[in-house]
Design a protein around this motif. Sequence first.
Motif, PDB file in Angstrom:
ATOM      1  N   VAL A   3       0.702  -0.996   0.157  1.00 44.44           N
ATOM      2  CA  VAL A   3       0.110   0.017   0.070  1.00 44.44           C
ATOM      3  C   VAL A   3       0.985   1.128  -0.057  1.00 44.44           C
ATOM      4  CG1 VAL A   3      -1.987   1.336   1.112  1.00 44.44           C
ATOM      5  CG2 VAL A   3      -1.686  -1.411   1.583  1.00 44.44           C
ATOM      6  N   ALA A 118      -2.052   2.062   4.767  1.00 44.67           N
ATOM      7  CA  ALA A 118      -3.454   1.144   4.630  1.00 44.67           C
ATOM      8  C   ALA A 118      -4.425   1.548   5.387  1.00 44.67           C
ATOM      9  CB  ALA A 118      -2.606  -0.355   4.725  1.00 44.67           C
ATOM     10  N   VAL A 149      -5.160  -3.184   0.492  1.00 40.52           N
ATOM     11  CA  VAL A 149      -5.493  -2.689   1.959  1.00 40.52           C
ATOM     12  C   VAL A 149      -6.013  -3.891   2.568  1.00 40.52           C
ATOM     13  CG1 VAL A 149      -7.081  -1.419   3.334  1.00 40.52           C
ATOM     14  CG2 VAL A 149      -6.086  -0.250   1.527  1.00 40.52           C
ATOM     15  N   ARG A 152      -2.968  -6.214   3.327  1.00 43.26           N
ATOM     16  CA  ARG A 152      -2.044  -5.493   4.178  1.00 43.26           C
ATOM     17  C   ARG A 152      -2.526  -5.364   5.670  1.00 43.26           C
ATOM     18  NH1 ARG A 152       0.249  -4.399   7.941  1.00 43.26           N
ATOM     19  NH2 ARG A 152       2.053  -2.823   8.431  1.00 43.26           N
TER      20      ARG A 152
END
Length: 205
Positions: A3, A118, A149, A152
Amino acid sequence: MTVTAADLGRALESVDRALRPTVTQDWTRKAGELDWDCRQTAEHVGDVLMSYAAQVVSRPQDHYVRFLAKADEGATPQELLELALTGARLLKAAVSTSAEDVRAYHPTGKADPEGFAAMGCAELLLHGEDLATGLNTRLDPPREVCANVVARLFPGEAPASDPWDGLRWRAGRIALPGRSRQTEWKWQGAPLGDEASRSVNGVCL
């Protein structure tokens, strides 16, 4: 990074695109299913993203930088949207100018710039949808950003073919076919393998 600052830029553009036409409406309306109205929700987004930016640049190891960002009492809907997006732009700038080995305090573990990016995208998109719902419009975020997102913050198997549905399900916003709506959830702020994260259930921080 999975991200990046560019993801933040794409997320804020989608929120801006969805909400810009609503600035002539009444932002004292309830924001989706939240207890907040749209004004309070926009203030929260601006505050939390500015707070993330402050963490990235100041790098405190055991606390948040102590401040609260609030709109002036007479702020218009256009100015409330500006506040929210300013937070996103400041975080984008902080992430883009920070080394990957930077770490700073977050309740879910010491996060790196990617983690703050993120979390910033998640806050912006999830609360952007709250605002859009309250203002009778629709947010259509970039799916690649949503996928990044989810990967992560919520490591593991993707829960849905549509990454936006996956993010909303992971954050307890919707049910999915065969999967009930989650009442408890957590995301991973610290880099995977960096340190154990502490659970924060049912809230965005």
